[in-house]
Design a protein around this motif. Sequence first.
Motif, PDB file in Angstrom:
ATOM      1  N   CYS B   9      13.764 -29.798  -2.766  1.00 59.31           N
ATOM      2  CA  CYS B   9      12.604 -28.907  -2.728  1.00 59.31           C
ATOM      3  C   CYS B   9      12.961 -27.588  -2.055  1.00 59.31           C
ATOM      4  O   CYS B   9      13.376 -27.569  -0.895  1.00 59.31           O
ATOM      5  N   PHE B  11      11.569 -25.331  -0.413  1.00 61.07           N
ATOM      6  CA  PHE B  11      10.598 -24.681   0.450  1.00 61.07           C
ATOM      7  C   PHE B  11      10.974 -24.734   1.922  1.00 61.07           C
ATOM      8  O   PHE B  11      11.423 -23.740   2.468  1.00 61.07           O
ATOM      9  N   CYS B  12      10.832 -25.859   2.573  1.00 63.86           N
ATOM     10  CA  CYS B  12      11.061 -25.825   4.023  1.00 63.86           C
ATOM     11  C   CYS B  12      12.414 -26.416   4.396  1.00 63.86           C
ATOM     12  O   CYS B  12      13.106 -27.011   3.575  1.00 63.86           O
ATOM     13  N   THR B  14      13.296 -28.959   5.732  1.00 63.83           N
ATOM     14  CA  THR B  14      13.481 -30.405   5.560  1.00 63.83           C
ATOM     15  C   THR B  14      14.320 -30.676   4.318  1.00 63.83           C
ATOM     16  O   THR B  14      15.034 -31.657   4.239  1.00 63.83           O
ATOM     17  N   LEU B  15      14.204 -29.786   3.357  1.00 62.07           N
ATOM     18  CA  LEU B  15      15.007 -29.814   2.134  1.00 62.07           C
ATOM     19  C   LEU B  15      15.042 -31.215   1.510  1.00 62.07           C
ATOM     20  O   LEU B  15      16.099 -31.738   1.169  1.00 62.07           O
ATOM     21  N   CYS B  16      13.869 -31.795   1.346  1.00 65.70           N
ATOM     22  CA  CYS B  16      13.763 -33.123   0.718  1.00 65.70           C
ATOM     23  C   CYS B  16      14.463 -33.079  -0.634  1.00 65.70           C
ATOM     24  O   CYS B  16      14.213 -32.186  -1.440  1.00 65.70           O
ATOM     25  N   ILE B  19      12.694 -35.365  -4.795  1.00 65.95           N
ATOM     26  CA  ILE B  19      11.492 -35.017  -5.564  1.00 65.95           C
ATOM     27  C   ILE B  19      11.715 -35.358  -7.042  1.00 65.95           C
ATOM     28  O   ILE B  19      12.810 -35.175  -7.569  1.00 65.95           O
ATOM     29  N   ALA B  34       6.791 -34.847  -3.497  1.00 67.37           N
ATOM     30  CA  ALA B  34       6.708 -33.602  -2.724  1.00 67.37           C
ATOM     31  C   ALA B  34       5.428 -33.584  -1.892  1.00 67.37           C
ATOM     32  O   ALA B  34       4.421 -34.192  -2.260  1.00 67.37           O
ATOM     33  N   CYS B  35       5.479 -32.878  -0.776  1.00 72.89           N
ATOM     34  CA  CYS B  35       4.256 -32.691   0.004  1.00 72.89           C
ATOM     35  C   CYS B  35       3.438 -31.582  -0.660  1.00 72.89           C
ATOM     36  O   CYS B  35       3.869 -30.972  -1.642  1.00 72.89           O
ATOM     37  N   ILE B  37       2.714 -28.505   0.219  1.00 78.62           N
ATOM     38  CA  ILE B  37       3.292 -27.153   0.106  1.00 78.62           C
ATOM     39  C   ILE B  37       4.515 -27.141  -0.802  1.00 78.62           C
ATOM     40  O   ILE B  37       4.746 -26.186  -1.534  1.00 78.62           O
ATOM     41  N   GLY B  38       5.279 -28.218  -0.746  1.00 79.49           N
ATOM     42  CA  GLY B  38       6.430 -28.294  -1.640  1.00 79.49           C
ATOM     43  C   GLY B  38       5.973 -28.311  -3.091  1.00 79.49           C
ATOM     44  O   GLY B  38       6.529 -27.599  -3.945  1.00 79.49           O
ATOM     45  N   HIS B 157       6.619 -28.850   8.481  1.00 81.46           N
ATOM     46  CA  HIS B 157       7.651 -29.629   7.779  1.00 81.46           C
ATOM     47  C   HIS B 157       7.029 -30.979   7.417  1.00 81.46           C
ATOM     48  O   HIS B 157       7.412 -32.015   7.974  1.00 81.46           O
ATOM     49  N   PRO B 158       6.087 -30.982   6.500  1.00 72.93           N
ATOM     50  CA  PRO B 158       5.200 -32.148   6.354  1.00 72.93           C
ATOM     51  C   PRO B 158       5.883 -33.505   6.150  1.00 72.93           C
ATOM     52  O   PRO B 158       5.374 -34.520   6.610  1.00 72.93           O
ATOM     53  N   ARG B 159       7.018 -33.559   5.504  1.00 74.23           N
ATOM     54  CA  ARG B 159       7.609 -34.881   5.268  1.00 74.23           C
ATOM     55  C   ARG B 159       8.667 -35.254   6.308  1.00 74.23           C
ATOM     56  O   ARG B 159       9.224 -36.349   6.274  1.00 74.23           O
TER      57      ARG B 159
HETATM   58  S1  SF4 Z   1       8.587 -31.353   3.581  1.00 70.75           S
HETATM   59 FE1  SF4 Z   1       7.461 -30.661   1.788  1.00 70.75          FE
HETATM   60  S2  SF4 Z   1       7.909 -28.466   1.686  1.00 70.75           S
HETATM   61 FE2  SF4 Z   1       9.392 -29.356   3.071  1.00 70.75          FE
HETATM   62  S3  SF4 Z   1      11.132 -29.769   1.738  1.00 70.75           S
HETATM   63 FE3  SF4 Z   1       9.929 -31.667   1.857  1.00 70.75          FE
HETATM   64  S4  SF4 Z   1       8.590 -31.553   0.079  1.00 70.75           S
HETATM   65 FE4  SF4 Z   1       9.390 -29.496   0.411  1.00 70.75          FE
END
Ligand code: SF4
Lengths: 569, 432
Positions: B9, B11-12, B14-16, B19, B34-35, B37-38, B157-159
């Motif tokens: 992802c 976005f943040c 955390t770079l999940c 996804i 994904a959260c 925001i992601g 960093h939601p996840r």
């Molecule tokens: S926490 Fe959300 S925004 Fe951040 S990388 Fe994971 S999915 Fe993306």
Amino acid sequence: MEYIIKNGNVFDPANNINGEKIDICISNGKIVEAVKDSAKVIDASNKIVMPGGVDLHTHIAGGKVNLGRLLRPEDSKDFYESKVGNKRSGSGFSVPSTFMTGYQYARMGYTTAMEAAMPPIMAKHTHEEFLDTPLLDKGAYDLLGNNWFVMEYLKEGNLDECAAFVAWLIRVTKGYAIKIVNPGGTEAWGWGGNVQGINDPVPYFDITGAEIIKGLGKVNEMIGLPHSIHLHCNDLGQPGNYETTLKSFDLLKNIEANPKYGERDTSLHATHVQFHSYGGTSWRDFESEAPAIADYVNKNDHIVIDVGQVTLDETTTMTADGPMEYDLHKLTGFKWANVDIELETGSGVVPFIYSPKSPVSGVQWAIGMELFLLTNDVNKVVLTTDHPNAGPFIRYPTVIAWLLSNKYRTDLIENSLHPWVQKKTSVATIDREYSLYEIAQTTRSAAAKVLGLSETKGHLGVGADADIAIYSFDPETQDPSTEYHAIEEAFARAKYVFKDGEIIVKDGEVVKPEGYGRTFWIDSQYDSELENKVVEDVKIKFKKYYSINFDSYRVHDEYIRKSSPIKLS
Amino acid sequence: MELVKDVPCPFCGTLCDDIIVKVEDNEIIGTINACRIGHSKFMDHKSATRYTKPLIRKNGSLVEVDMDEAIDKTAEILANSKRPLLFGWSSTECEAMGIGVNLAEELKGVIDNTATVCHGPSLLAVQDTGYPVSTLGEVKNRADVVIYWGCNPFHAHPRHIGRHVFSRGFFRNRGRSDRTVIVVDPRKSDTAKLADIHLQVDSGRDYELLDALRSVMNGHEIPYETVAGIPRDTIYQAVDILGKAQFGILFFGMGITMTAGKNRNIDAGICTIQELNQFAKYTLIPMRGHYNVNGFNQVCTWQTGYPFCVDFATGYPRYNPGESGSNDLLQNKEADSMMVVGSDPGAHFPQKALERMAEIPVIAIEPHRTPTTELADIIIPPAFVGVETEGTAYRMDSIPIRMKKLVETDLLSDKEIMEKILERTKEFIASK
Ligand code: SF4
Ligand SMILES: [Zn+2]
């Protein structure tokens, strides 16, 4: 473009050429029998001609190297290069930036350098830095001596599974060899601990350093890797550690070398042995045990060592030996960086000052010299400074000059070094001087052979890659034993350097900064069926215990610009 | 519809990378894992505020131009500047950054990234004190004490918490209940609500609290009833927990890097972690905001020796934060042109810096309409990294992740745009 290098004094130990005047012909990047009349003539009269230098243990690319740069702006402040034409700028004395690393090696006539520690999960980082490291051929060793999968397979005695796993891991991370650092100790460091010696069980995994070393030693030959296992022993830097070192060496004694590529005939490469040759019980009664180590190397044929010569500089230490770096931080009070890496390894970075006046630094310098000078067959001892741990690689010319000149060493011992050097080591009593032939062995042919690259590297015979260094020093009229500053200067700034048949350095300056070398990596599979099974198991554990997805683990082709896979059949 | 798996992802920090993205007719129609925001970042690639053509401001209004003209004009502005500033680099991939460094060098300009307004003080503290860190998997597998200081991952960093802290790890097979969570935050944030212990420090007094913790750790007593708003006994209790841990981790964010004390706070934080290693294993991880803000610090460091604020005025890299930082250059009215890539200083810089941005030519390599593009004289829209083009990003713990391409686009990538600008700039410089 074709070239012919004429009238040089050629030192090519792999082909038994010892200073003879032989013409070297270059065509299409290779050394060939003959060239056309139109070939450009390079006059090497009154000069030394050698194969390009091969560094088999250096830290030039990857997470911990970059952490060293980040940690130490003071290392860069007064040591930099400007942009000139296409040549990029850079900075860093002990940890130069990537472009500068390539240029500096090239200026010394070095054309191959192997990054000695790549955490598999961070392999992309090492390869990304390689993309920005010009001129050199290179490769990277995968850190495996504290890998959870490896420890579990070996504990269960599943050597075949372990071999399948290791071959797979090296392939997907585009690595070159098995590196073992403080086996078991870095995992223990995950809890802030360490192991002592080779028989101390690793917390939870309940396996010993000895079992890891021996197991991976076997696995290495089951896969048939070009290089042997590359071992950084337990107890690095501790007084009295030489016993651990000798015991570790002996573990590989009865393992047959079985490379499927190259001409290696040894089963163990022990690295930066200077740090592992200490006697005594504390820093107070610390002394050299290098003679005992050299004696072992002289009497046994399964081992090659590199030295890790201390160069008496302010430098940056960096190793996957996490607990050692923490101890160093406690000892010196210097700033400490550390990276623990899930399921695989760890690392630490601490600045260090090897002061000539310090008793310990002096003795460390002497131990390195003893290892060089007491090892009879120079094919068994490779020149390194474990860059930048014992000193930066730009000091290689100085180390070479020390080896060539007893007078240079004596001046240093008498005038600059602490009296401990004479009290605690035998260095002052050794008057051996390396010949230029032996210099070519310790910096070229020996390294190429143990890496398994001696078909194309480390020699000047027909078929070799045209990686060639020409130095302005006339062995017929000049004596390195007395003119040691002249030889030091000659090796610091080569007159010419050829890489793959092109001139990349002239008069000590980089003239082809955009040149880019290959990345060697091992493309092998131990047993495809078993590998599938092992990888399925790895995937399950990956999901549970790694923090990245399995798919994110591999190194994509995009990370290699000039790929040179070695396929093992 | 196609399901693309194992997507990172963009976005943040955390770079999940787990996804699953639903793609239909070259368009993203949904995501799994994904959260919020992601998810919206993925869906955003076709949003209404997205630029599709290069724009140049002519007589006050933006007009569409072709790519060559935009590149040409950009290169001309940069090449004719005395002190060009190349800023941003937190939301793009590493190769583009590498070319950016090359461009700065060619221009004898300055390159800097958004760390200057978030974790820059952390970088300075690292250079003073050190940097004992670990990867996030170490946290998952080993940590029994987790400290969040000045950060609110629940929202930023939601996840993060779910993936690395509340989840089960090898030596922590009960997950959340195997760990003690301590949150240090003046606010009762949503992260603080999840904590076992919330140290509600007085705003801006983090340094004092760190100092008190260190004193107690080193065997001293606290002569005051409270320190930084925290009762003495609570501090004793916290130190007791810290000391009994097996593996502790400190996550910290802008609540401590950007408040009073700045890098001195982080110095103290790093020292605390180093000293805690006498008792147990302790490491730290800065909660980096944008997905590849760390990547710039990596690339810039390996190419130049320094992580940010790099000044090429003399032809070689120099590093002088406080002088060669983007805010310094803007507020001192030194910078005479600015290129912004992958970030939005228009929304985050102080007023004085924005005033300077309004005075000088600004080039924005930016997919969307943002406060920065409002100030821009040239806008070049790139492909979205991680959606329309590939590349490398470094997670907050410095693990490199390969970003994926999910849909096709006609737009050039940041890397391609940078290559063109570099090439054209070299021509301008050569012709001068
Ligand atoms: S926490 Fe959300 S925004 Fe951040 S990388 Fe994971 S999915 Fe993306
Ligand atoms: Zn090393």
